[in-house]
Design a protein around this motif. Structure first.
Motif, PDB file in Angstrom:
ATOM      1  N   GLN A 152     -12.104  14.254  -1.507  1.00 24.90           N
ATOM      2  CA  GLN A 152     -12.151  15.749  -1.390  1.00 24.90           C
ATOM      3  C   GLN A 152     -11.502  16.216  -0.010  1.00 24.90           C
ATOM      4  N   VAL A 153     -10.792  17.414  -0.143  1.00 21.32           N
ATOM      5  CA  VAL A 153     -10.326  17.998   1.159  1.00 21.32           C
ATOM      6  C   VAL A 153     -11.506  18.691   1.951  1.00 21.32           C
ATOM      7  N   LEU A 154     -11.936  18.627   3.086  1.00 18.52           N
ATOM      8  CA  LEU A 154     -13.091  19.262   3.656  1.00 18.52           C
ATOM      9  C   LEU A 154     -12.645  20.559   4.088  1.00 18.52           C
ATOM     10  N   ILE A 155     -11.720  20.483   5.108  1.00 26.14           N
ATOM     11  CA  ILE A 155     -11.049  21.511   6.059  1.00 26.14           C
ATOM     12  C   ILE A 155      -9.871  21.461   6.275  1.00 26.14           C
ATOM     13  N   ARG A 156      -8.960  22.623   6.322  1.00 23.32           N
ATOM     14  CA  ARG A 156      -7.703  22.477   6.395  1.00 23.32           C
ATOM     15  C   ARG A 156      -7.144  23.154   7.564  1.00 23.32           C
TER      16      ARG A 156
ATOM     17  N   ALA B 255     -12.912  13.811   2.950  1.00 23.48           N
ATOM     18  CA  ALA B 255     -13.972  12.914   2.732  1.00 23.48           C
ATOM     19  C   ALA B 255     -14.070  11.987   1.620  1.00 23.48           C
ATOM     20  N   VAL B 256     -14.275  10.764   1.948  1.00 23.58           N
ATOM     21  CA  VAL B 256     -14.216   9.723   0.917  1.00 23.58           C
ATOM     22  C   VAL B 256     -15.540   9.327   0.328  1.00 23.58           C
ATOM     23  N   ARG B 257     -15.827   9.234  -1.035  1.00 22.64           N
ATOM     24  CA  ARG B 257     -17.146   8.741  -1.398  1.00 22.64           C
ATOM     25  C   ARG B 257     -16.790   7.830  -2.549  1.00 22.64           C
ATOM     26  N   LYS B 258     -17.971   6.869  -2.819  1.00 23.61           N
ATOM     27  CA  LYS B 258     -18.008   5.942  -3.789  1.00 23.61           C
ATOM     28  C   LYS B 258     -18.603   6.551  -4.959  1.00 23.61           C
TER      29      LYS B 258
END
Ligand code: FEO
Ligand code: CA
Ligand code: CA
Ligand code: CA
Length: 646
Positions: free
Chosen positions: A95-99, A634-637
């Motif tokens: 997901q994109v957390l902050i741009r 942020a990458v998650r499994k």
């Protein structure tokens, strides 16, 4: 001009001020790392043609501790990609957390491409996210659901920020916006339902440090004549921090943010007489004689070396920031030396002195470490804030027999005396590169991030590439002239003592395309044909099992594919098994891989998506399908063991 070549030139302009095309390269006669490596190879065998790749395998160090295990890596590697997207392995999500431009206050200001102002940018997430550091809330906790993210904003791409930007002729307000888009963001983040992350607008922790935020100079060089300017006669207070590339975290919960290619913000070295003692120092650090690429010197005289000859000495430092205190004045720690700092990795030695590993990211520059005089006290946070102001700075020399030594850069010792123009430790620190030349440091292939392995204690040094080394400069035993793809060195301090002055070293990884025999790929003894192609390693981090995670910066130039993140075990039978984990959008580099304390989230920065193009026809429209916006993801499994890589 091909689009790829144009993109590469554009990158050189803004990332480093085209430093490979300008003066300021290391003039010393010190041995190069490639020459040392060549001699190591030649002692064992003669490399020739296709046989070379197999012979390189003989360099593999025996696995350090089999007991440390194979790590937990089980994801199915992805392949190189050229699409404008983020890709992760099956079973993972991002997901994109902050741009860039996202507001940090509850009331805004909202991102509006057409209505940018320095005032808004100073309250929004900056440009070109690089280092990412996670600090749990409360401090010293190990919580993974609420924390602060400290993010560097290394540089700006004005052609991707401002519609209709005129090359070499910016508007004053655009320069002012760019100054506020540099620096650091501190932002509170939290995990919500189903593990999704969000940042908290309006958190009292949220803060921007920019190119105009007051910063204090501390340590031996603070207040020296070198650092005094017409605006700061005491030589202790600097306006802003610039080109914050990678960094580090201290065990007492502060951020170290590193000023890298500071030379590019200054112009008009010719305004200084060549007989002035400051001239050769500025030249050694690459400040242009004429105008700078950004031409900021037209708008702010502190960037004009002819007008303000000492201002560049106030950049090129490691800056310490307390992310938990929004009123903290950032401290430029001069004891750690002045050069093009990539990163600063802190480890507490067994005698509780702190050791900081650092690279000077330029072709033929050096690897450094700092050893504190004082000792880390886990029960007295405030006392630890002085640790980086007093200690010994060393630079590395690699010997051809696989040993090496750390050479002290101490005024009065060896050649660092008045006979060579050094009259104080401040002189040594301001002109660190010259001091390192004189003691005989080994010239490296662009030292970037350095990290210590939490399982084995070994130190890993990333050399991103060095295409400057011509083939005709090296003998036939040197497998990596024209080092396009970079390599990673594994270093063992003598007796496991991080403060030691002797070490042994070996090659861990020679990057490249394993299907191309010319690349001489070597992966710690692992069968190269089974590993993912990898080029231009830059930022690294470790997971709890001692697997090395590598982010790349340069694959669009070498592979004509997007940069990514790779994981590789450092012990066990999979040692050297490089697997691609993530691929970024078009034109970006990937920065700051950082795990949450529970290893269930991997944060990373997507820096300069679309670089090499302009807003009129951007190569990337990531992440929103409109203008490219540097961001943190942020990458998650998704299934099974939630830990990344498992
Ligand atoms: Fe900013 Fe050395 O990369
Ligand atoms: Ca970097
Ligand atoms: Ca790192
Ligand atoms: Ca880099």
């Amino acid at each position: 001009m091909s689009p790829a070549y144009a993109a590469w030139l554009q990158k050189c302009r803004w990332a480093c001020g085209s430093k490979c095309f300008t003066a300021g390269t290391n003039p010393s006669q010190n041995p190069t790392f490639e020459a040392v490596l060549a001699r190591r190879f030649s002692r064992r065998t003669t490399l020739k043609g296709a046989a070379a790749a197999a012979l390189v395998l003989t360099l593999g160090r025996a696995p350090v501790t089999e007991a440390a295990g194979r790590g937990t890596l089980s994801f199915r590697p992805i392949t190189l990609d050229s699409a404008d997207r983020v890709r992760v392995p099956d079973g993972y999500d991002h997901q994109v957390l902050i741009r860039w431009g996202d507001p940090l206050r509850s009331w805004g200001p909202e991102f509006r491409l057409q209505e940018q102002s320095p005032e808004s940018q100073a309250l929004q997430f900056g440009y070109n996210a690089d280092f990412v550091g996670y600090f749990p809330i409360p401090p010293q906790a190990h919580g993974s659901s609420r924390g602060l993210l400290a993010v560097n904003h290394e540089y700006t791409n004005p052609e991707l920020m401002f519609p209709g930007y005129r090359e070499g002729d910016p508007e004053p307000w655009q320069v002012a916006v760019e100054l506020e888009a540099h620096g650091v963001t501190i932002v509170e983040i939290a995990q919500y339902e189903r593990g999704q992350w969000g940042y908290r607008t309006g958190s009292p922790y949220n803060r921007r440090i920019t190119g105009t935020t007051p910063c204090e100079l501390t340590g031996p060089a603070a207040g020296s004549d070198w650092l005094r300017t017409s605006a700061d006669s005491a030589g202790t207070l600097v306006k802003g921090t610039l080109n914050n590339c990678a960094g580090g975290k201290t065990p007492w919960g502060t951020l170290l943010t590193c000023e890298e290619n500071f030379h590019q913000y200054f112009g008009n070295l010719s305004g200084l007489d060549t007989s002035d003692p400051r001239y050769p120092i500025h030249q050694r650090y690459g400040i242009p004689t004429g105008r700078s690429e950004r031409v900021w010197e037209r708008f702010d005289r502190r960037f004009d070396v002819g007008s303000e000859p000492n201002e560049p000495f106030r950049f090129g430092w490691v800056v310490e920031i307390d992310p938990y205190d929004p009123t903290f004045v950032p401290k430029k720690r001069t004891a750690l030396g002045r050069f093009k700092h990539e990163a600063a990795t802190v480890v507490v030695n067994r005698d509780r002195r702190v050791v900081v590993y650092m690279g000077d990211d330029e072709r033929f520059e050096y690897v450094y470490k700092f050893v504190s005089d004082g000792r880390f006290d886990p029960n007295d946070r405030a006392a630890n804030f002085s640790l980086l102001d007093s200690g010994t700075l060393y630079v590395a020399r690699f010997h051809d027999d696989g040993t090496g030594e750390w050479l002290p850069l101490v005024y009065g010792e060896g050649p660092l005396t008045a006979a060579n123009g050094f009259n104080s430790q401040a002189d040594v620190l301001v002109n660190t590169r010259r001091a390192a030349d004189l003691v005989g440091a080994t010239k490296m292939d662009r030292p970037e991030d350095i990290e210590t392995n939490p399982v084995t204690g070994l130190v890993y040094i990333v050399c991103t590439n060095n295409t400057r080394r011509r083939w005709d400069q090296i003998d036939r035993a040197n497998p990596r002239g024209n080092n396009r793809h970079g390599h990673i060195i594994e270093l063992a301090e003598a007796d496991g003592d991080y403060a030691a002055t002797r070490f042994t070293w070996d090659i861990f990884l020679l990057c490249g395309d394993p299907t191309n025999p010319d690349d001489l790929v070597f992966a710690a003894g692992f069968d190269p044909s089974r590993i993912s192609p990898i080029s231009c390693p830059d930022n690294i981090t470790f997971d709890a099992w001692g697997n090395l995670w590598i982010a790349t910066d340069g694959q669009p130039g070498t592979f004509r594919r997007n940069d990514g993140i790779y994981a590789v075990p450092t012990t066990g039978s999979d040692r050297g098994y490089v697997r691609m984990f993530l691929s970024g959008p078009v034109g970006c580099e990937i920065c700051g891989p950082e795990f949450a304390p529970d290893y269930r989230t991997l944060f990373c920065a997507i820096q300069h998506p679309g670089e090499g193009s302009t807003l009129t026809q951007p190569l990337s429209t990531w992440p929103d399908g409109t203008v490219p916006r540097p961001s943190v993801i942020a990458v998650r499994k998704l299934y099974g063991d939630p830990r990344i890589g498992s």
